[in-house]
Enzyme design. Structure first.
Site, PDB file in Angstrom:
ATOM      1  N   LEU A 131       0.840  -1.202   0.000  1.00  0.00           N
ATOM      2  CA  LEU A 131       0.000   0.000   0.000  1.00  0.00           C
ATOM      3  C   LEU A 131       0.869   1.245   0.000  1.00  0.00           C
ATOM      4  CD1 LEU A 131      -2.866  -0.914   2.465  1.00  0.00           C
ATOM      5  CD2 LEU A 131      -2.535  -1.519   0.075  1.00  0.00           C
ATOM      6  N   GLY A 187       1.159  -5.331   1.136  1.00  0.00           N
ATOM      7  CA  GLY A 187       0.112  -5.421   0.108  1.00  0.00           C
ATOM      8  C   GLY A 187       0.606  -6.112  -1.162  1.00  0.00           C
ATOM      9  N   ASN A 216       4.768  -7.460   6.489  1.00  0.00           N
ATOM     10  CA  ASN A 216       5.637  -6.817   7.488  1.00  0.00           C
ATOM     11  C   ASN A 216       4.929  -5.702   8.257  1.00  0.00           C
ATOM     12  OD1 ASN A 216       5.370  -5.066   5.338  1.00  0.00           O
ATOM     13  ND2 ASN A 216       7.408  -4.211   5.556  1.00  0.00           N
ATOM     14  N   GLU A 217       3.581  -5.733   8.275  1.00  0.00           N
ATOM     15  CA  GLU A 217       2.820  -4.620   8.849  1.00  0.00           C
ATOM     16  C   GLU A 217       3.242  -4.255  10.267  1.00  0.00           C
ATOM     17  OE1 GLU A 217       1.632  -6.770   6.837  1.00  0.00           O
ATOM     18  OE2 GLU A 217       0.350  -5.768   5.388  1.00  0.00           O
TER      19      GLU A 217
HETATM   20  C1  LIG Z   1      -7.111  -4.490  14.541  1.00  0.00           C
HETATM   21  C2  LIG Z   1      -7.307  -4.409  13.062  1.00  0.00           C
HETATM   22  C3  LIG Z   1      -6.772  -3.155  12.552  1.00  0.00           C
HETATM   23  C4  LIG Z   1      -7.083  -2.942  11.123  1.00  0.00           C
HETATM   24  C5  LIG Z   1      -6.253  -1.828  10.669  1.00  0.00           C
HETATM   25  C6  LIG Z   1      -6.425  -1.571   9.315  1.00  0.00           C
HETATM   26  C7  LIG Z   1      -5.451  -1.249   8.503  1.00  0.00           C
HETATM   27  C8  LIG Z   1      -4.039  -1.071   8.777  1.00  0.00           C
HETATM   28  C9  LIG Z   1      -3.203  -1.973   7.942  1.00  0.00           C
HETATM   29  C10 LIG Z   1      -2.888  -1.398   6.624  1.00  0.00           C
HETATM   30  C11 LIG Z   1      -2.123  -2.343   5.804  1.00  0.00           C
HETATM   31  C12 LIG Z   1      -1.055  -2.010   5.151  1.00  0.00           C
HETATM   32  C13 LIG Z   1      -0.345  -2.916   4.264  1.00  0.00           C
HETATM   33  C14 LIG Z   1       0.767  -2.289   3.480  1.00  0.00           C
HETATM   34  O1  LIG Z   1       0.952  -2.649   2.368  1.00  0.00           O
HETATM   35  S1  LIG Z   1       1.694  -1.064   4.205  1.00  0.00           S
HETATM   36  C15 LIG Z   1       3.051  -0.779   3.120  1.00  0.00           C
HETATM   37  C16 LIG Z   1       4.198  -1.626   3.526  1.00  0.00           C
HETATM   38  N1  LIG Z   1       5.262  -1.517   2.578  1.00  0.00           N
HETATM   39  C17 LIG Z   1       6.524  -1.490   2.939  1.00  0.00           C
HETATM   40  O2  LIG Z   1       6.854  -1.534   4.101  1.00  0.00           O
HETATM   41  C18 LIG Z   1       7.535  -1.392   1.834  1.00  0.00           C
HETATM   42  C19 LIG Z   1       8.414  -0.209   2.008  1.00  0.00           C
HETATM   43  N2  LIG Z   1       9.356  -0.118   0.907  1.00  0.00           N
HETATM   44  C20 LIG Z   1      10.487  -0.833   0.837  1.00  0.00           C
HETATM   45  O3  LIG Z   1      10.780  -1.669   1.664  1.00  0.00           O
HETATM   46  C21 LIG Z   1      11.372  -0.573  -0.330  1.00  0.00           C
HETATM   47  O4  LIG Z   1      10.993   0.632  -0.939  1.00  0.00           O
HETATM   48  C22 LIG Z   1      11.348  -1.685  -1.415  1.00  0.00           C
HETATM   49  C23 LIG Z   1       9.930  -2.038  -1.840  1.00  0.00           C
HETATM   50  C24 LIG Z   1      12.041  -2.936  -0.878  1.00  0.00           C
HETATM   51  C25 LIG Z   1      12.118  -1.202  -2.675  1.00  0.00           C
HETATM   52  O5  LIG Z   1      13.400  -0.754  -2.316  1.00  0.00           O
HETATM   53  P1  LIG Z   1      14.209   0.199  -3.309  1.00  0.00           P
HETATM   54  O6  LIG Z   1      14.110  -0.302  -4.680  1.00  0.00           O
HETATM   55  O7  LIG Z   1      15.571   0.359  -2.706  1.00  0.00           O
HETATM   56  O8  LIG Z   1      13.386   1.549  -3.309  1.00  0.00           O
HETATM   57  P2  LIG Z   1      13.426   2.719  -2.218  1.00  0.00           P
HETATM   58  O9  LIG Z   1      13.288   2.148  -0.867  1.00  0.00           O
HETATM   59  O10 LIG Z   1      14.621   3.566  -2.488  1.00  0.00           O
HETATM   60  O11 LIG Z   1      12.079   3.511  -2.532  1.00  0.00           O
HETATM   61  C26 LIG Z   1      11.977   4.360  -3.670  1.00  0.00           C
HETATM   62  C27 LIG Z   1      10.945   5.423  -3.357  1.00  0.00           C
HETATM   63  O12 LIG Z   1       9.676   4.802  -3.143  1.00  0.00           O
HETATM   64  C28 LIG Z   1       9.153   5.206  -1.856  1.00  0.00           C
HETATM   65  N3  LIG Z   1       8.389   4.072  -1.293  1.00  0.00           N
HETATM   66  C29 LIG Z   1       8.784   2.829  -1.050  1.00  0.00           C
HETATM   67  N4  LIG Z   1       7.795   2.070  -0.574  1.00  0.00           N
HETATM   68  C30 LIG Z   1       6.699   2.858  -0.509  1.00  0.00           C
HETATM   69  C31 LIG Z   1       5.352   2.648  -0.079  1.00  0.00           C
HETATM   70  N5  LIG Z   1       4.901   1.463   0.343  1.00  0.00           N
HETATM   71  N6  LIG Z   1       4.512   3.683  -0.153  1.00  0.00           N
HETATM   72  C32 LIG Z   1       4.911   4.890  -0.585  1.00  0.00           C
HETATM   73  N7  LIG Z   1       6.209   5.153  -1.011  1.00  0.00           N
HETATM   74  C33 LIG Z   1       7.074   4.139  -0.964  1.00  0.00           C
HETATM   75  C34 LIG Z   1      10.417   5.511  -1.049  1.00  0.00           C
HETATM   76  O13 LIG Z   1      10.094   6.328   0.022  1.00  0.00           O
HETATM   77  C35 LIG Z   1      11.250   6.199  -2.084  1.00  0.00           C
HETATM   78  O14 LIG Z   1      10.735   7.494  -2.264  1.00  0.00           O
HETATM   79  P3  LIG Z   1      11.661   8.768  -2.550  1.00  0.00           P
HETATM   80  O15 LIG Z   1      12.430   8.407  -3.783  1.00  0.00           O
HETATM   81  O16 LIG Z   1      10.708   9.877  -2.718  1.00  0.00           O
HETATM   82  O17 LIG Z   1      12.547   8.910  -1.350  1.00  0.00           O
END
Ligand SMILES: CCCCC/C=C\CCC/C=C/CC(=O)SCCNC(=O)CCNC(=O)[C@H](O)C(C)(C)COP(=O)(O)OP(=O)(O)OC[C@H]1O[C@@H](n2cnc3c(N)ncnc32)[C@H](O)[C@@H]1OP(=O)(O)O
Length: 323
Positions: free
Chosen positions: A128, A173, A196-197
């Site tokens: 997400l 996600g 990894n939430e």
């Molecule tokens: C009791 C019941 C409660 C119910 C509650 C309800 C809901 C809550 C639960 C909600 C569920 C959420 C599920 C999710 O999916 S949360 C998202 C989790 N995702 C992550 O943790 C991934 C984070 N990202 C990474 O680990 C890495 O970016 C990578 C995917 C491994 C890729 O690495 P790499 O290629 O080295 O890229 P960068 O790290 O340099 O990232 C480039 C760029 O992209 C931005 N970015 C990365 N991930 C996200 C993201 N998920 N969302 C938005 N932006 C992201 C990162 O910040 C970089 O941006 P800038 O270039 O601007 O710095």
């Protein structure tokens, strides 16, 4: 013309002992509850009708090119859905809407199956888009979560066969999307996959957990969810989070195609109904708790501690990206 109509009327006895407690609190409570219970039944009925339509052998040409999703059908009649939202295919509202529409297109088309993949050489999907959850506009957040639910219903509950060619990292996600498919081939290397939430200070919704528990063992799922485990490709294969390791994206797609070919000799209606019956329980669960799930998400976002965790996580991501 020539269309069949199915009437399914329910008369509720609002004075029945089982309804009295709710009826005495709220007018029409018995009717509302009957309606909620009926929804899953109608969903499965709609899916079965859609399955029956898929029995026709012809495959329509399909090519839908939104800016964020590329959908094509190859010569074998397999739909390839490619996520293309740089840099990391994070699932924001726009991307989710396009995925949802593309899934409708695949369902309408008589494809032999669908393979989900990414245009990025290193990321399948970063999950997400965290920016949709950080200091959100509540109206948009509601649409965002409802669209995510829709995508899951359409992918997890699809009558067409699905496989994921995971050609890069698949956290949260991203992992959910791949687990919602029936088969996963992941490119080997330094990529990781998992829910990894908890590492972000958030809790994976129950339907994320259910999807994982139906992919790997309950024991492995509990350990993975509580420790925010990101599996290496080898670890993922060992616990059956993925089915095969591929050498590259083309190999992953070929492996998915080989999986889809298995269904050539299986009558499609029998296959589709079997799949839907196997997946019926988590689908029904979310259908009956859908509104509550949205409200839980929204109240989660309003929690200052959650916002603080998200802020810290975004900062850490940005610092890492800047290095
Ligand atoms: C009791 C019941 C409660 C119910 C509650 C309800 C809901 C809550 C639960 C909600 C569920 C959420 C599920 C999710 O999916 S949360 C998202 C989790 N995702 C992550 O943790 C991934 C984070 N990202 C990474 O680990 C890495 O970016 C990578 C995917 C491994 C890729 O690495 P790499 O290629 O080295 O890229 P960068 O790290 O340099 O990232 C480039 C760029 O992209 C931005 N970015 C990365 N991930 C996200 C993201 N998920 N969302 C938005 N932006 C992201 C990162 O910040 C970089 O941006 P800038 O270039 O601007 O710095």
């Amino acid at each position: 013309m020539g269309r069949a109509l199915v009437w399914d009327a329910t008369c509720v006895d609002s004075l029945a002992a089982s309804h009295l407690p709710s009826t005495s609190q709220k007018a029409a409570a018995a009717a509302e509850s009957a309606q909620m219970l009926k929804r899953p039944k109608m969903f499965l009925l709609r899916q079965a009708v859609s399955n029956a339509r898929q029995l026709a052998p012809s495959v329509r040409a399909m090519s839908s090119k939104g800016p964020l999703v590329d959908l094509t059908v190859d010569n074998d009649g397999v739909a390839i859905m490619t996520l293309q939202r740089p840099p990391v295919n994070s699932l924001n509202l726009d991307l989710l809407k396009e995925i949802s529409k593309s899934l409708d297109d695949v369902a309408k088309n008589k494809s032999r199956g669908m393979i989900l993949t990414s245009s990025s050489p290193t990321v399948f999907s970063a999950g997400l888009d965290i920016m949709e959850m950080y200091k959100p506009d509540m109206k948009r957040a509601e649409e965002f979560w409802t669209t995510l639910q829709d995508v899951w219903f359409k992918l997890y509950g699809s009558s067409f066969a699905t496989a994921a060619a995971i050609n890069g990292h698949a956290p949260a996600g991203g992992c959910l999307l791949s687990m919602s498919c029936e088969y996963r081939a992941m490119v080997g290397g330094k990529f990781t996959i998992g829910l990894n939430e908890t590492a972000l200070g958030i809790v994976a919704p129950k339907w994320f957990m259910d999807t994982m528990c139906r992919t790997i063992s309950m024991r492995q799922a509990e350990l993975a969810l509580t420790t925010a485990k990101m599996f290496t490709v080898d670890e993922a294969l060992k616990c059956e989070l993925i089915d095969e390791i591929a050498t590259d994206k083309a190999d992953a797609i070929n492996k998915c195609k080989t999986f889809l070919k298995k269904f050539e000799k299986i009558p499609p209606l029998a296959r589709a109904i079997t799949k839907l019956k196997m997946r019926e329980e988590p689908i029904k669960n979310l259908q009956t708790s859908r509104q509550a799930d949205v409200q839980e998400f929204l109240s989660f976002l309003k929690n200052p501690k959650v916002q603080q965790s998200l802020e810290m996580y975004i900062q850490a991501l940005k610092q890492k990206a800047a290095k």
